[in-house]
Design an enzyme around this catalytic site. Structure first.
Site, PDB file in Angstrom:
ATOM      1  N   HIS A   1     -12.762 -19.976   7.189  1.00 33.71           N
ATOM      2  CA  HIS A   1     -13.628 -20.767   8.063  1.00 33.71           C
ATOM      3  C   HIS A   1     -13.380 -22.266   7.979  1.00 33.71           C
ATOM      4  O   HIS A   1     -13.905 -23.027   8.788  1.00 33.71           O
ATOM      5  CB  HIS A   1     -15.101 -20.467   7.756  1.00 33.71           C
ATOM      6  CG  HIS A   1     -15.471 -19.059   8.083  1.00 33.71           C
ATOM      7  ND1 HIS A   1     -15.463 -18.057   7.143  1.00 33.71           N
ATOM      8  CD2 HIS A   1     -15.795 -18.480   9.256  1.00 33.71           C
ATOM      9  CE1 HIS A   1     -15.787 -16.902   7.716  1.00 33.71           C
ATOM     10  NE2 HIS A   1     -15.989 -17.129   9.001  1.00 33.71           N
TER      11      HIS A   1
ATOM     12  N   LYS B   1       4.972 -12.413  -3.458  1.00 33.68           N
ATOM     13  CA  LYS B   1       4.217 -11.177  -3.430  1.00 33.68           C
ATOM     14  C   LYS B   1       3.962 -10.804  -1.974  1.00 33.68           C
ATOM     15  O   LYS B   1       3.689 -11.655  -1.139  1.00 33.68           O
ATOM     16  CB  LYS B   1       2.877 -11.371  -4.152  1.00 33.68           C
ATOM     17  CG  LYS B   1       2.036 -10.116  -4.148  1.00 33.68           C
ATOM     18  CD  LYS B   1       0.607 -10.406  -4.569  1.00 33.68           C
ATOM     19  CE  LYS B   1      -0.291  -9.253  -4.147  1.00 33.68           C
ATOM     20  NZ  LYS B   1      -1.701  -9.531  -4.287  1.00 33.68           N
TER      21      LYS B   1
ATOM     22  N   HIS C   1       0.841  -1.202   0.000  1.00 34.04           N
ATOM     23  CA  HIS C   1       0.000   0.000   0.000  1.00 34.04           C
ATOM     24  C   HIS C   1       0.876   1.252   0.000  1.00 34.04           C
ATOM     25  O   HIS C   1       0.601   2.225  -0.707  1.00 34.04           O
ATOM     26  CB  HIS C   1      -0.908   0.034   1.226  1.00 34.04           C
ATOM     27  CG  HIS C   1      -1.765  -1.188   1.393  1.00 34.04           C
ATOM     28  ND1 HIS C   1      -1.572  -2.079   2.411  1.00 34.04           N
ATOM     29  CD2 HIS C   1      -2.795  -1.664   0.657  1.00 34.04           C
ATOM     30  CE1 HIS C   1      -2.460  -3.061   2.308  1.00 34.04           C
ATOM     31  NE2 HIS C   1      -3.212  -2.837   1.243  1.00 34.04           N
TER      32      HIS C   1
ATOM     33  N   LYS D   1      -0.586 -10.123   3.278  1.00 34.47           N
ATOM     34  CA  LYS D   1      -0.711 -10.551   4.652  1.00 34.47           C
ATOM     35  C   LYS D   1      -0.864 -12.073   4.720  1.00 34.47           C
ATOM     36  O   LYS D   1      -0.326 -12.719   5.609  1.00 34.47           O
ATOM     37  CB  LYS D   1      -1.910  -9.871   5.292  1.00 34.47           C
ATOM     38  CG  LYS D   1      -1.913 -10.026   6.794  1.00 34.47           C
ATOM     39  CD  LYS D   1      -2.745  -8.936   7.466  1.00 34.47           C
ATOM     40  CE  LYS D   1      -2.729  -9.102   8.957  1.00 34.47           C
ATOM     41  NZ  LYS D   1      -1.698  -8.330   9.614  1.00 34.47           N
TER      42      LYS D   1
HETATM   43 ZN   LIG Z   1     -15.872 -18.092   5.140  1.00 28.12          ZN
END
Ligand SMILES: [Zn+2]
Length: 502
Positions: free
Chosen positions: A147, A293, A20, A296
């Site tokens: 998840h 690259k 950024h 995060k």
């Molecule tokens: Zn999800």
């Protein structure tokens, strides 16, 4: 000339990383350069707060999405501040002015009489944890990476934008304006995507509530690009000043991962809404650390604010512009940072100022006489080269031109050996000319490099007793005034111990 430059708006659901900072720094260098040319300039950056993740994390914390966004936007506003970016406005997509403008913009397309927005069924993989559709790219082993569960196939009624109707118009645009997208290999990439046939895309979601309600169907909110891209227009409409007519069309700076949205979707949406397409788009590559690259998710984040704490904002700006040719991908390491800091900033430039001011103080009691010699650098040529490179967004080539001038000045010191001239009374005139040429070259360099090193440039000018005027026209021969009271300058870039990466 008018110059309106934007960075993409950044998603608030991460924290700022060097990627950024990279775009913001490049944009600020270009904005500062255009201001020093006397162009009427507007520079925009900001954040996209309408991300799925914002609503989800907010709910987990018992906050409204707005409360959550208000709490984390500070870190994003700090980024341009700490980088010394001169953005004229910082847009947040949760601003009322933006939301109203998005609604008016979509309504203009909806009402344009060509059925460019129409209802259809959107089907895709839906993660109940995220409460959002996932693209195949976003899934890892068929599961949501956030998840760890398999998404379900879901269909919902959405509003679609008829992108397919704009294929010919877009191809015409690319034909008529060969520099519409730079570098040219990126324009070719966008062009072949258009030639391959364009598919209409969904611009709304019924399964989300955090966003801008579709004005004619408030049960749905505008989806990602139909909201985010419009910031480039809305900021002019409700930000400081009456700027829409004054500054549109914009020049957009962006990284290559969002090329399609900016170079294909956005011009088509503008044409559909009756606005001029962008002036120009520049697509840059990634700063890569150890071949990866920076992102995060790869756990490979350099916090730009940490780098600023250690080296200062100017050094971070310099390194980003210098280390990788702007537009290309390139490898970066913290070692290369330290190496450039020591060799180029502290030694090439910092020592040059220290020596020059020390010699003026010692041999001439701090007085700089306007005693022009043959000149040590070709400042006129430098100014022309800067304009040429920066008009093509080549902040790296422009900085290399400046650095060649820095090296020539250092060679001039060695070649003319002022310490020898100072021993010989009969060479007083020659010594004055050498000292003036050095100071004069440094003034031109300080002005030229000021978009890159905005904290350092004024310090150079002040150390040489010169007015802090950064107009580009001062990059010329005999630009330095006579001056008195010049003292040996403190180091511009003091020694820094290399930090160990976390
Ligand atoms: Zn999800």
């Amino acid at each position: 000339m008018r110059f309106y430059l934007t960075t993409p708006i950044y998603y608030v659901n991460s924290t700022p990383h060097i990627g950024h900072a990279y775009t913001t720094i490049a944009a600020d260098i270009l904005a500062r350069h255009h201001r020093q040319r006397g162009d009427d300039t507007f520079f925009l950056t900001g954040v996209d707060e309408h991300a799925d993740k914002v609503a989800r994390v907010a709910a987990e914390q018992g906050l409204t999405p707005q409360q959550y966004a208000d709490a984390i936007v500070g870190a994003w506003q700090e980024l341009p501040r700490r980088l010394n970016a001169t953005n004229d406005f910082f847009i947040r997509t949760s601003d009322d002015g933006h939301k109203r403008f998005v609604q008016a913009f979509l309504q203009r397309i909806y009402d344009n009489g060509r059925d460019d927005i129409y209802p259809d069924v959107y089907a895709g993989w839906y993660c109940v944890g995220c409460e959002a559709f996932k693209t195949e790219d976003e899934l890892v082993d068929g599961k949501c990476p956030d998840h760890g569960i398999e998404p379900e196939w879901l269909e919902e009624r959405n509003w679609f934008f008829r992108l397919s109707a704009y294929q010919d118009a877009l191809l015409r645009l690319y034909d008529e304006r060969p520099d519409f997208v730079l570098p040219h290999f990126r324009a070719n990439e966008a062009r072949s995507f258009i030639e391959g046939g364009l598919r209409d895309f969904s611009i709304s979601r019924a399964t989300q509530t955090w966003g801008v309600p579709i004005p004619w169907d408030p049960d749905q909110v505008a989806y990602v690009w139909a909201d985010a891209l419009v910031n480039y227009l809305s900021a002019l409409a409700y930000g400081p000043g009456e700027n829409l007519d004054r500054f549109w069309p914009a020049t957009h700076l962006l990284a290559k991962d969002i090329l399609r949205f900016h170079c294909v979707y956005w011009p088509a949406m503008l044409l559909a809404a009756g606005y001029e397409p962008p002036q120009q788009l520049f697509v840059h590559g990634y700063l890569i650390i150890d071949q990866q690259k920076i992102s995060k998710s790869l756990g490979n984040v350099i916090d730009p604010l940490d780098l600023i704490d250690v080296y200062g904002a100017d050094a971070v700006r310099f390194w980003c512009a210098r280390q990788v040719s702007f537009g290309q991908d390139g490898n970066v390491t913290l070692d290369s940072f330290q190496e450039r800091y020591d060799r180029e900033l502290a030694n090439d430039l910092g020592n040059l100022l220290s020596r020059t001011t020390a010699m003026i103080a010692r041999y001439r009691d701090g007085t700089l006489a306007k005693a022009s010699g043959p000149g040590a650098i070709d400042a006129e040529r430098l100014r022309t080269a800067l304009v040429g490179h920066l008009d093509r967004f080549d902040i790296t080539a422009a900085l290399e031109e400046i650095w060649q001038a820095v090296r020539r000045l250092n060679q001039h010191v060695e070649a003319s050996a002022p310490w020898e001239l100072a021993k010989d009374e009969s060479k007083a005139g020659e010594l004055d000319a050498v000292l003036y040429d050095l100071a004069d070259g440094l003034v031109a360099i300080a002005v030229a490099v000021s978009p890159y090193l905005p904290e350092t440039a004024p310090r150079i000018l002040e150390a040489l007793g010169q007015p802090v005027d950064l107009s580009l026209e001062r990059v010329r021969a005999e630009t330095a005034d006579a001056a008195e009271g010049i003292e040996p300058a403190a180091p511009l870039f003091p020694r820094v111990e290399e930090p160990t990466p976390a």
